[in-house]
Scaffold this active site. Structure first.
Site, PDB file in Angstrom:
ATOM      1  N   GLN A  15       0.832  -1.220   0.000  1.00  0.00           N
ATOM      2  CA  GLN A  15       0.000   0.000   0.000  1.00  0.00           C
ATOM      3  C   GLN A  15       0.861   1.263   0.000  1.00  0.00           C
ATOM      4  O   GLN A  15       0.666   2.163  -0.810  1.00  0.00           O
ATOM      5  CB  GLN A  15      -0.887   0.028   1.240  1.00  0.00           C
ATOM      6  CG  GLN A  15      -1.892  -1.089   1.334  1.00  0.00           C
ATOM      7  CD  GLN A  15      -2.937  -0.762   2.386  1.00  0.00           C
ATOM      8  OE1 GLN A  15      -3.868   0.007   2.135  1.00  0.00           O
ATOM      9  NE2 GLN A  15      -2.790  -1.328   3.574  1.00  0.00           N
ATOM     10  N   TYR A  66       6.358  -8.130   6.917  1.00  0.00           N
ATOM     11  CA  TYR A  66       5.407  -9.235   7.069  1.00  0.00           C
ATOM     12  C   TYR A  66       4.206  -8.624   7.785  1.00  0.00           C
ATOM     13  O   TYR A  66       4.290  -8.280   8.960  1.00  0.00           O
ATOM     14  CB  TYR A  66       6.026 -10.366   7.890  1.00  0.00           C
ATOM     15  CG  TYR A  66       5.112 -11.566   8.022  1.00  0.00           C
ATOM     16  CD1 TYR A  66       5.316 -12.713   7.262  1.00  0.00           C
ATOM     17  CD2 TYR A  66       4.023 -11.542   8.893  1.00  0.00           C
ATOM     18  CE1 TYR A  66       4.455 -13.796   7.359  1.00  0.00           C
ATOM     19  CE2 TYR A  66       3.161 -12.616   9.001  1.00  0.00           C
ATOM     20  CZ  TYR A  66       3.385 -13.741   8.235  1.00  0.00           C
ATOM     21  OH  TYR A  66       2.542 -14.808   8.341  1.00  0.00           O
ATOM     22  N   ASP A 107       1.289   0.860  15.470  1.00  0.00           N
ATOM     23  CA  ASP A 107       0.629   1.090  16.762  1.00  0.00           C
ATOM     24  C   ASP A 107       0.591  -0.196  17.594  1.00  0.00           C
ATOM     25  O   ASP A 107       0.427  -0.142  18.820  1.00  0.00           O
ATOM     26  CB  ASP A 107      -0.807   1.583  16.528  1.00  0.00           C
ATOM     27  CG  ASP A 107      -1.602   0.649  15.619  1.00  0.00           C
ATOM     28  OD1 ASP A 107      -1.031   0.149  14.636  1.00  0.00           O
ATOM     29  OD2 ASP A 107      -2.802   0.415  15.893  1.00  0.00           O
ATOM     30  N   TYR A 130       3.001 -10.318  15.837  1.00  0.00           N
ATOM     31  CA  TYR A 130       3.356  -9.318  14.814  1.00  0.00           C
ATOM     32  C   TYR A 130       3.904  -8.055  15.494  1.00  0.00           C
ATOM     33  O   TYR A 130       4.964  -7.536  15.123  1.00  0.00           O
ATOM     34  CB  TYR A 130       2.117  -8.998  13.974  1.00  0.00           C
ATOM     35  CG  TYR A 130       2.190  -7.728  13.167  1.00  0.00           C
ATOM     36  CD1 TYR A 130       2.867  -7.685  11.948  1.00  0.00           C
ATOM     37  CD2 TYR A 130       1.569  -6.547  13.610  1.00  0.00           C
ATOM     38  CE1 TYR A 130       2.924  -6.512  11.205  1.00  0.00           C
ATOM     39  CE2 TYR A 130       1.617  -5.388  12.876  1.00  0.00           C
ATOM     40  CZ  TYR A 130       2.295  -5.361  11.671  1.00  0.00           C
ATOM     41  OH  TYR A 130       2.351  -4.197  10.951  1.00  0.00           O
TER      42      TYR A 130
HETATM   43  N1  LIG Z   1      -1.498  -1.916   6.926  1.00  0.00           N
HETATM   44  C1  LIG Z   1      -1.640  -1.405   8.151  1.00  0.00           C
HETATM   45  O1  LIG Z   1      -2.768  -1.229   8.663  1.00  0.00           O
HETATM   46  C2  LIG Z   1      -0.436  -1.002   8.945  1.00  0.00           C
HETATM   47  C3  LIG Z   1      -0.626  -0.511  10.253  1.00  0.00           C
HETATM   48  C4  LIG Z   1       0.499  -0.127  10.988  1.00  0.00           C
HETATM   49  C5  LIG Z   1       1.755  -0.254  10.443  1.00  0.00           C
HETATM   50  N2  LIG Z   1       1.916  -0.747   9.174  1.00  0.00           N
HETATM   51  C6  LIG Z   1       3.276  -0.873   8.656  1.00  0.00           C
HETATM   52  O2  LIG Z   1       3.397  -0.073   7.495  1.00  0.00           O
HETATM   53  C7  LIG Z   1       4.295  -0.693   6.568  1.00  0.00           C
HETATM   54  C8  LIG Z   1       3.649  -0.770   5.199  1.00  0.00           C
HETATM   55  O3  LIG Z   1       2.413  -1.443   5.325  1.00  0.00           O
HETATM   56  P1  LIG Z   1       1.497  -1.751   4.066  1.00  0.00           P
HETATM   57  O4  LIG Z   1       0.077  -1.709   4.536  1.00  0.00           O
HETATM   58  O5  LIG Z   1       1.922  -0.914   2.895  1.00  0.00           O
HETATM   59  O6  LIG Z   1       1.897  -3.263   3.823  1.00  0.00           O
HETATM   60  P2  LIG Z   1       1.487  -4.237   2.639  1.00  0.00           P
HETATM   61  O7  LIG Z   1       0.513  -3.565   1.725  1.00  0.00           O
HETATM   62  O8  LIG Z   1       1.134  -5.532   3.268  1.00  0.00           O
HETATM   63  O9  LIG Z   1       2.845  -4.369   1.850  1.00  0.00           O
HETATM   64  C9  LIG Z   1       3.929  -5.061   2.375  1.00  0.00           C
HETATM   65  C10 LIG Z   1       4.894  -5.312   1.268  1.00  0.00           C
HETATM   66  O10 LIG Z   1       5.974  -6.066   1.825  1.00  0.00           O
HETATM   67  C11 LIG Z   1       6.374  -6.981   0.852  1.00  0.00           C
HETATM   68  N3  LIG Z   1       7.108  -8.100   1.418  1.00  0.00           N
HETATM   69  C12 LIG Z   1       6.670  -9.054   2.275  1.00  0.00           C
HETATM   70  N4  LIG Z   1       7.651  -9.955   2.507  1.00  0.00           N
HETATM   71  C13 LIG Z   1       8.716  -9.560   1.775  1.00  0.00           C
HETATM   72  C14 LIG Z   1      10.018 -10.063   1.566  1.00  0.00           C
HETATM   73  N5  LIG Z   1      10.434 -11.197   2.127  1.00  0.00           N
HETATM   74  N6  LIG Z   1      10.855  -9.371   0.767  1.00  0.00           N
HETATM   75  C15 LIG Z   1      10.457  -8.245   0.144  1.00  0.00           C
HETATM   76  N7  LIG Z   1       9.230  -7.726   0.271  1.00  0.00           N
HETATM   77  C16 LIG Z   1       8.372  -8.379   1.085  1.00  0.00           C
HETATM   78  C17 LIG Z   1       5.092  -7.451   0.190  1.00  0.00           C
HETATM   79  O11 LIG Z   1       5.415  -8.005  -1.044  1.00  0.00           O
HETATM   80  P3  LIG Z   1       4.341  -8.777  -1.960  1.00  0.00           P
HETATM   81  O12 LIG Z   1       3.569  -7.665  -2.618  1.00  0.00           O
HETATM   82  O13 LIG Z   1       5.180  -9.569  -2.890  1.00  0.00           O
HETATM   83  O14 LIG Z   1       3.534  -9.618  -1.012  1.00  0.00           O
HETATM   84  C18 LIG Z   1       4.316  -6.135   0.113  1.00  0.00           C
HETATM   85  O15 LIG Z   1       4.574  -5.479  -1.103  1.00  0.00           O
HETATM   86  C19 LIG Z   1       4.689  -2.035   7.199  1.00  0.00           C
HETATM   87  O16 LIG Z   1       5.914  -1.867   7.856  1.00  0.00           O
HETATM   88  C20 LIG Z   1       3.601  -2.287   8.207  1.00  0.00           C
HETATM   89  O17 LIG Z   1       4.082  -3.072   9.276  1.00  0.00           O
HETATM   90  C21 LIG Z   1       0.838  -1.108   8.411  1.00  0.00           C
END
Ligand SMILES: NC(=O)c1ccc[n+]([C@@H]2O[C@H](COP(=O)([O-])OP(=O)(O)OC[C@H]3O[C@@H](n4cnc5c(N)ncnc54)[C@H](OP(=O)(O)O)[C@@H]3O)[C@@H](O)[C@H]2O)c1
Length: 289
Positions: A15, A66, A107, A130
């Site tokens: 995202q 992850y 969070d 997580y």
């Molecule tokens: N989403 C939420 O509500 C939320 C809330 C708080 C914090 N965050 C943090 O914000 C950050 C971004 O979140 P997001 O929502 O954008 O996450 P996301 O949409 O789940 O994207 C995560 C990305 O990480 C990639 N990934 C996973 N394993 C990998 C690996 N081994 N090597 C390389 N890439 C890998 C995935 O690749 P693929 O596309 O190939 O699967 C995906 O593109 C993360 O650090 C997350 O912990 C998110």
């Protein structure tokens, strides 16, 4: 000719990574390199080293993680590898290459027993695996590279990937009635606003390192969020409020997930929008898809 500083962005299909791709042209003082899992696999130290050697980045924006919160309870080894061990290694490489690391966290490092917005220096106490891996990643990043900025965010949604807004829109189109948890509160955060904040941090002349919080402004429950989605979309689906106890999940969630954004405003002059304004914008894009 002077070379533009290079920024590596990992997780380009996630995202936040996808939103950064959309806005990067407005920050053409940098050379942006967006890498997916095949080009930069966080489970492989060789892959991480290769990316540093090839691109010699001035910045590494770690959007890869992850993020399967419930699955992490089972896939503990993998979650820890990507969210903690890989981050430790990336931060080591950053130190060796003089790279500034911008790392995203969550969070979920807090237990959610608070009653006022969590400040960046409040004690952490993750209630799920997580969250524990993300906290471990924060500590490794800060320890291994002095030039580290951690951005904790929460409740992220966008037009990309899987998220609450898209799930609600789908369920509301398939069902006459849905039930949504009312006793967990937080601040929904549009990945586009977060991406702008990240771009502002990399382009800001004076860098401040350490932990920061970025969410959209305002505090609501998942139920309130669903009601807003229903109203904006004009859906006729009935939305019922339920307690967390009626919706058990493998990973426990914090009840109070509100982050205090003031340090980011003070040090980087980033003022997040209200959650509703951002939701309306995101949903207007979704309606055009
Ligand atoms: N989403 C939420 O509500 C939320 C809330 C708080 C914090 N965050 C943090 O914000 C950050 C971004 O979140 P997001 O929502 O954008 O996450 P996301 O949409 O789940 O994207 C995560 C990305 O990480 C990639 N990934 C996973 N394993 C990998 C690996 N081994 N090597 C390389 N890439 C890998 C995935 O690749 P693929 O596309 O190939 O699967 C995906 O593109 C993360 O650090 C997350 O912990 C998110």
């Amino acid at each position: 000719m002077k070379q533009r500083p290079t920024i590596i962005v990992s997780g380009k299909n996630g995202q936040v990574g996808s939103e950064l791709i959309l806005l990067h042209a407005s920050y053409s003082q940098f050379q942006w390199i967006f890498l997916d899992r095949e080009e930069l696999d966080l489970s492989s130290e060789a892959s991480i080293s290769g990316a540093f050697e090839k691109y010699q980045p001035a910045y590494f924006v770690n959007c890869a993680a992850y993020t399967a919160v419930d699955k992490a309870e089972e896939e503990r080894g993998l979650a820890e590898k990507i969210n903690a061990q890989a981050v430790a290694f990336i931060a080591e490489k950053c130190k060796a290459f003089g790279t500034t690391l911008i790392h995203l966290s969550t969070d979920y490092v807090f237990d959610g027993n608070g009653t006022s917005p969590y400040k960046t220096d409040e004690p952490t106490n993750p209630v799920n695996f997580y969250g524990a891996t993300k906290r471990a990643g924060e500590l490794c990043a800060l320890q291994n590279n002095p030039k580290t900025v951690i951005i904790r965010t929460a409740w992220v949604y966008s037009t990309f990937g899987k998220n609450f807004v898209k799930t609600m829109l789908r369920l509301m189109s398939e069902r006459n009635e849905i039930s949504v948890v009312k006793d967990q509160v937080g601040s929904p955060t549009y990945a586009r606003d977060l991406a702008f904040a990240l771009a502002k941090i990399v382009s800001s002349e004076k860098k401040h390192f350490g932990i920061y919080h970025f969410t959209n402004e305002g505090v609501i429950s998942w139920y309130d969020f669903a009601i807003a989605i229903k109203e904006i979309s004009g859906s006729g689906c009935k939305v019922n409020a339920i307690p967390t106890s009626a919706f058990p999940t493998p990973a426990k969630r914090p009840q109070y997930s509100v982050l205090d954004n003031t340090n980011l405003q003070k040090d980087y002059h980033i003022q997040p929008r209200n959650w509703k304004e951002s939701l309306q914008e995101c949903m207007s894009y979704l309606q055009r898809l």
